[in-house]
Scaffold this active site. Sequence first.
Site, PDB file in Angstrom:
ATOM      1  N   LYS A 292       0.818  -1.214   0.000  1.00 38.13           N
ATOM      2  CA  LYS A 292       0.000   0.000   0.000  1.00 38.13           C
ATOM      3  C   LYS A 292       0.855   1.268   0.000  1.00 38.13           C
ATOM      4  O   LYS A 292       0.358   2.347  -0.301  1.00 38.13           O
ATOM      5  CB  LYS A 292      -0.967  -0.007   1.181  1.00 38.13           C
TER       6      LYS A 292
HETATM    7  C1  LIG Z   1      -4.490  -4.575   1.592  1.00 46.53           C
HETATM    8  C2  LIG Z   1      -3.734  -5.868   1.581  1.00 46.53           C
HETATM    9  C3  LIG Z   1      -4.118  -6.967   0.768  1.00 46.53           C
HETATM   10  C4  LIG Z   1      -5.353  -6.925  -0.101  1.00 46.53           C
HETATM   11  O1  LIG Z   1      -5.198  -6.099  -1.210  1.00 46.53           O
HETATM   12  P1  LIG Z   1      -6.488  -5.645  -2.065  1.00 46.53           P
HETATM   13  O2  LIG Z   1      -5.973  -4.666  -3.033  1.00 46.53           O
HETATM   14  O3  LIG Z   1      -7.452  -5.061  -1.077  1.00 46.53           O
HETATM   15  O4  LIG Z   1      -7.030  -6.873  -2.704  1.00 46.53           O
HETATM   16  C5  LIG Z   1      -3.328  -8.098   0.760  1.00 46.53           C
HETATM   17  N1  LIG Z   1      -2.240  -8.191   1.548  1.00 46.53           N
HETATM   18  C6  LIG Z   1      -1.846  -7.187   2.367  1.00 46.53           C
HETATM   19  C7  LIG Z   1      -0.655  -7.371   3.222  1.00 46.53           C
HETATM   20  C8  LIG Z   1      -2.573  -5.988   2.404  1.00 46.53           C
HETATM   21  O5  LIG Z   1      -2.189  -4.999   3.237  1.00 46.53           O
END
Ligand SMILES: *Cc1c(COP(=O)(O)O)cnc(C)c1O
Length: 434
Positions: A107
Amino acid sequence: MKYYSTNKKVKPVGLEEVVVKGLAADKGLFMPEKIIPFEPSFFKNIQKLSFQEIAFEVARKFFGEDVENEKLKKVVFDTLQFDCPVVQVTKDIWSLELFHGPTLAFKDVGARFMARLLQYFLAGQQRQVNVLVATSGDTGSAVANGFLGVEGIHVFVLYPKGKVSPIQEVQFTTLGQNITALEVDGTFDDCQHLVKTAFLDEELNQKLQLTSANSINVARFLPQAFYYFNAYARLKEQGALAGKKLVVSVPSGNFGNLTAGLFGHQMGLPIHQFVAANNANDIVYEFLKTGNYNPRPSVETLANAMDVGDPSNFARIMDLYGHSHERISSIMKGYRYSDKDIREIVLEAYQKHNYLLDPHGACGYQALNEYLSEGEVGVFLETAHPAKFTDIVESIVGKSHVPLPDKLAAFMKGEKKRAAIGKDFEEFKAFLLK
Ligand SMILES: *Cc1c(COP(=O)(O)O)cnc(C)c1O
């Protein structure tokens, strides 16, 4: 470029409004009106470009009409101050490590890009924008660190007292500068309620410019396409693709990450197959099998960032493929894993291949193990560093097998600063106005 809403009840709008508003007025998700493909020659020589250069070319396809080249290049290069390398785990399975950013999770890419794009639109204006974000842990740290030091923007992170892990808490309470952490005496839902109420409060919106850094924001989600292109380039560079078809596996919750990959695919990126890995929250898995989409409340799992019962980006996927179950289930295969599976997968990969997975990446890795056949090579998105889930991972592979990365250790040394508030809206409002 104009962006339309997946609900199609409002007129398409420009990029600035899309970034500042996040969600369309009809509550739909914004989609770019066109997806501009690359020439096939781009992929012939892509391995000669660096990650940042590739990302800039991808960014130009989306944002090139709205942001001048030099400015866009700066946004991209400032965002990607860390690498997203591919690391070989087995003969045919590679890990795309997305945990080398400031908060050790993917993210970081979207949050950093959004902060810098928002700053671009605010440049030369006197106004200060206030970003409100409620977090149960990881979103707060990615957003706070992504926006740290970005002029003209102040971030308020609301988190439930005693309900985030110490490692998560230090990642947004020790930053200072333009980041304010608010410890709310309540639950995550209370935090979210405070933020939602603030967006609806007339007086607040008159006096302050408020915005959200929600994961459905175009500026957070499209940049996630960058590292799919880079994975292809780096695999090609290392000779891993020679005569083989590429399969990409994505541990998924809200499906933003996977959807960004689908955009890349529509731009010509030679991905043969996507694999969507779910935990017990298997709504999309069921959809792929049956054609029925039945959202339901999420259940808690070891891969908690994937605990989503009604994935918000599903609307984008439906829109992208003309609501055709046939087309969607052909580009994307589904797998699902229980907590028991996740434990076994993490242990197996560590013992057999000396690779430490986090609970989310574990789902992506295993889906490739099950899907891949002769003539294919797979890469899974390792979405977070295992040390972000030390307790879980240590309970599987044993104590002292999960080294604390320097970046996390540095957070632990910082001084925690936060303001404490109750869950009453008037108290929160007064705090914002002072
Ligand atoms: C947010 C997140 C996900 C999921 O990603 P999406 O884009 O919501 O499908 C998977 N793994 C981790 C570690 C995350 O922080």
